[in-house]
Design a protein around this motif. Structure first.
Motif, PDB file in Angstrom:
ATOM      1  N   UNK A 284      44.931  43.016  43.494  1.00  9.35           N
ATOM      2  CA  UNK A 284      44.270  44.319  43.582  1.00  9.35           C
ATOM      3  C   UNK A 284      42.928  44.212  44.296  1.00  9.35           C
ATOM      4  N   UNK A 285      42.244  43.078  44.110  1.00  8.14           N
ATOM      5  CA  UNK A 285      40.950  42.889  44.777  1.00  8.14           C
ATOM      6  C   UNK A 285      41.141  42.711  46.277  1.00  8.14           C
ATOM      7  N   UNK A 286      42.108  41.890  46.680  1.00 10.04           N
ATOM      8  CA  UNK A 286      42.394  41.728  48.103  1.00 10.04           C
ATOM      9  C   UNK A 286      42.856  43.045  48.718  1.00 10.04           C
ATOM     10  N   UNK A 287      43.579  43.820  47.943  1.00 15.03           N
ATOM     11  CA  UNK A 287      44.047  45.109  48.431  1.00 15.03           C
ATOM     12  C   UNK A 287      42.870  46.030  48.731  1.00 15.03           C
ATOM     13  N   UNK A 288      41.907  46.061  47.833  1.00 13.48           N
ATOM     14  CA  UNK A 288      40.724  46.892  48.062  1.00 13.48           C
ATOM     15  C   UNK A 288      39.949  46.425  49.283  1.00 13.48           C
ATOM     16  N   UNK A 289      39.867  45.097  49.462  1.00 13.62           N
ATOM     17  CA  UNK A 289      39.150  44.572  50.623  1.00 13.62           C
ATOM     18  C   UNK A 289      39.873  44.907  51.924  1.00 13.62           C
ATOM     19  N   UNK A 290      41.198  44.851  51.914  1.00 15.02           N
ATOM     20  CA  UNK A 290      41.947  45.202  53.117  1.00 15.02           C
ATOM     21  C   UNK A 290      41.833  46.688  53.421  1.00 15.02           C
ATOM     22  N   UNK A 291      41.774  47.524  52.387  1.00 15.89           N
ATOM     23  CA  UNK A 291      41.601  48.958  52.610  1.00 15.89           C
ATOM     24  C   UNK A 291      40.207  49.257  53.155  1.00 15.89           C
ATOM     25  N   UNK A 292      39.221  48.462  52.736  1.00 10.59           N
ATOM     26  CA  UNK A 292      37.878  48.633  53.279  1.00 10.59           C
ATOM     27  C   UNK A 292      37.872  48.379  54.783  1.00 10.59           C
ATOM     28  N   UNK A 293      38.610  47.366  55.229  1.00 11.97           N
ATOM     29  CA  UNK A 293      38.682  47.068  56.657  1.00 11.97           C
ATOM     30  C   UNK A 293      39.359  48.192  57.428  1.00 11.97           C
ATOM     31  N   UNK A 294      40.227  48.970  56.735  1.00 13.33           N
ATOM     32  CA  UNK A 294      40.920  50.080  57.395  1.00 13.33           C
ATOM     33  C   UNK A 294      40.144  51.394  57.247  1.00 13.33           C
ATOM     34  N   UNK A 295      38.867  51.277  56.766  1.00 11.77           N
ATOM     35  CA  UNK A 295      38.012  52.451  56.578  1.00 11.77           C
ATOM     36  C   UNK A 295      38.613  53.432  55.580  1.00 11.77           C
ATOM     37  N   UNK A 296      39.353  52.911  54.607  1.00 10.64           N
ATOM     38  CA  UNK A 296      39.862  53.736  53.522  1.00 10.64           C
ATOM     39  C   UNK A 296      38.895  53.628  52.361  1.00 10.64           C
ATOM     40  N   UNK A 297      38.528  54.749  51.762  1.00 11.65           N
ATOM     41  CA  UNK A 297      37.538  54.752  50.689  1.00 11.65           C
ATOM     42  C   UNK A 297      38.039  53.943  49.506  1.00 11.65           C
ATOM     43  N   UNK A 298      37.195  53.027  49.022  1.00 14.10           N
ATOM     44  CA  UNK A 298      37.521  52.244  47.838  1.00 14.10           C
ATOM     45  C   UNK A 298      36.214  51.859  47.162  1.00 14.10           C
TER      46      UNK A 298
END
Length: 511
Positions: A284-298
């Motif tokens: 879940x932590x890596x998922x949030x970090x990958x979403x951050x790179x895609x400019x998705x709010x997290x």
């Protein structure tokens, strides 16, 4: 005095509420994982398009793909082809990909892959209102009679659009009804049943449209499942035309809506689309970090995870210092164990981070004992405080260097880590221990030193415990809750555990 205690309690309550509120916000709204090992499902949906291209003719393949606001967070979307141009546009409220090529020959294969997860996903965006009225089709002869015969009891047993559609689906699935058989003919497929349901709804001026969904479950081959939906003036209502189930299940992914087929091809023949769904897991932590790179709010947008990695490593250590201080406070206030100050055990615990506990205790003890011997001799020389501390500090550095050198020669890696012990801290520990020795005697000095070492060991074990480090680093509101406990402990005047044990005999005599 009473007002001061009241203010302290109010301050503690405010700090605790703020800390607990921030933690609750992160967990419930931002969906921050509670543990570093928490996994989230990641669905990988593959669609393979196979066809045979006609020789020397341009090829254009158009296929509907899921909308990006389907109730899931899109991690990746790939269009895989060889020597084909790719273009994605919107058509009739759907997304459609177009593969095109000037020339193609023989068997062709195109691939579409979608990776998505339910975490951090907002609800499906269906705020656009749909039609609430449509003209009735012109029916004649037996079809009109059969439709009117079916609609009459449906109207009697329904109160609104929702119950009307449910009742219509129920009637159409009564396959022994003569009117239903006439409208269905010999085709009992779900598509034909949905067509008859839609026909009856059209006669009643109720708009509806087919929705094609895919079930997110492990499967090698899967066919899209047909649903119907209608807008009741406030929201979209979904219905299964076969069993009458209402409400789209959470594991359904809307692929496209409308009467048009999934795939249209120009310049080719024998088209076939094969769907496969696979489930993976991602931290879940890596998922949030990958979403951050895609400019998705997290939650990483507004947390310590936003800092550069070197700064994160630093704060993972610094943010645990209040935890160690709280432990020392509880040890002193509730248990009654004496230590050389409040922060000394915590600073010693920080030094233990680079060595294992056993090696750290041995190194600390040896340097302290040697330093006490030097300090005792300097006291005999009647030196003043500042020169005495300077000489002790010099000898501490020399002893650290010698231990590191012997450790290197003997192949003991822990000996090299002795240099990480803070020199000033060791010097002050030696000075404080010697003062306690002079004022309260040798046994009490040894007792305080042992208490300091025990507190440092427990602080070290707590401050390097990975689950706790993750919680404090991810939920900084825990520090406010700790501060609330510290404020309350500031007015604690009760008995300590050691005092209860000490006066136990006196209490027994009074009884």
């Amino acid at each position: 005095m009473g007002s001061v205690k009241l203010q302290a309690r109010l301050l503690a309550i405010i700090l605790f509420v703020l800390g607990a509120g921030s933690i609750a916000y992160q967990i419930m709204v931002q969906k921050v994982p509670l543990t570093q090992s928490e996994k989230d499902p990641v669905w990988v949906v593959d669609a393979q398009v196979d066809f045979v291209a006609r020789a020397s003719k341009p090829v254009k393949v158009r296929m509907y793909v899921p909308p990006l606001d389907s109730g899931y967070t899109t991690l990746n979307e790939s269009f895989i082809s060889n020597n084909y141009g790719v273009n994605v546009n919107r058509e009739k409220g759907n997304r459609q990909v177009t593969w095109s090529a000037r020339r193609a020959d023989g068997s062709q294969a195109l691939y579409y892959r979608l990776m998505l997860t339910p975490r951090y996903a907002s609800d499906s965006v269906e705020n656009d209102p749909g039609p609430q009225f449509r003209p009735a089709p012109s029916l004649k002869g037996p079809e009109k009679v059969a439709a009117d015969a079916l609609l009459e009891p449906i109207r009697d047993h329904s109160a609104d659009v929702e119950t009307f559609i449910s009742e219509t689906i129920k009637r159409v699935n009564e396959l022994d009804n003569d009117n239903v058989q006439l409208l269905l003919g010999s085709d009992l497929s779900p598509e034909n049943r949905a067509r008859v349901v839609d026909l009856l709804l059209a006669v009643a001026h109720i708009p509806a449209e087919p929705v094609h969904t895919l079930r997110l479950m492990e499967s090698q081959e899967q066919e899209p499942e047909l649903w119907l939906r209608s807008f009741n003036g406030k929201k979209w209502l979904y219905f299964n035309p076969v069993n009458g189930q209402q409400g789209l299940p959470a594991d359904r992914l809307v692929w496209w809506s409308g009467q048009d087929p999934l795939l249209r091809i120009d310049g080719g023949k024998a088209p076939k689309v094969t769907f496969s769904v696979h489930q993976n897991e991602m931290s879940a932590l890596q998922l949030a970090q990958s979403l951050k790179l895609k400019d998705v709010s997290s939650f990483i947008d507004f947390s310590l995870y936003e800092l550069p990695l070197p700064a994160q490593q630093l704060y993972r250590t610094l943010i645990m210092i209040p935890v160690g201080v709280l432990l020392v406070l509880l040890i002193r206030q509730l248990i009654g164990m004496e230590t050389l100050g409040t922060f000394t055990p915590v600073l010693i615990a920080l030094a233990f981070r680079e060595t294992n506990v056993i090696a750290g205790v041995l190194l600390f003890t040896s340097i302290t004992v040697l330093g006490l011997s030097v300090r005792s001799y300097l006291e005999h020389l009647k030196l003043q405080l500042l020169p005495r501390l300077s000489v002790v500090l010099t000898f501490v550095v020399m002893m650290m260097a010698l231990i590191s050198l012997f450790g290197y020669k003997l192949g003991i890696a822990s000996g090299l880590s002795v240099a990480l012990f803070p020199m000033v801290i060791l010097t002050m520990v030696i000075e404080r221990t010697s003062i306690v020795w002079e004022e309260r005697g040798g046994p009490q000095s040894v007792k305080v030193a042992i208490g300091t070492m025990i507190a440092a060991i427990f602080c070290h074990l707590l401050m390097v415990w990975d689950p706790l480090v993750y919680l404090v680093f991810t939920f900084p509101g825990l520090l406010l809750c700790q501060a609330a406990v510290m404020v309350l402990m500031g007015h604690y005047r009760g008995y300590r555990l050691t005092e209860l044990m000490r006066f136990r005999a006196m209490v027994d005599e009074e009884r």
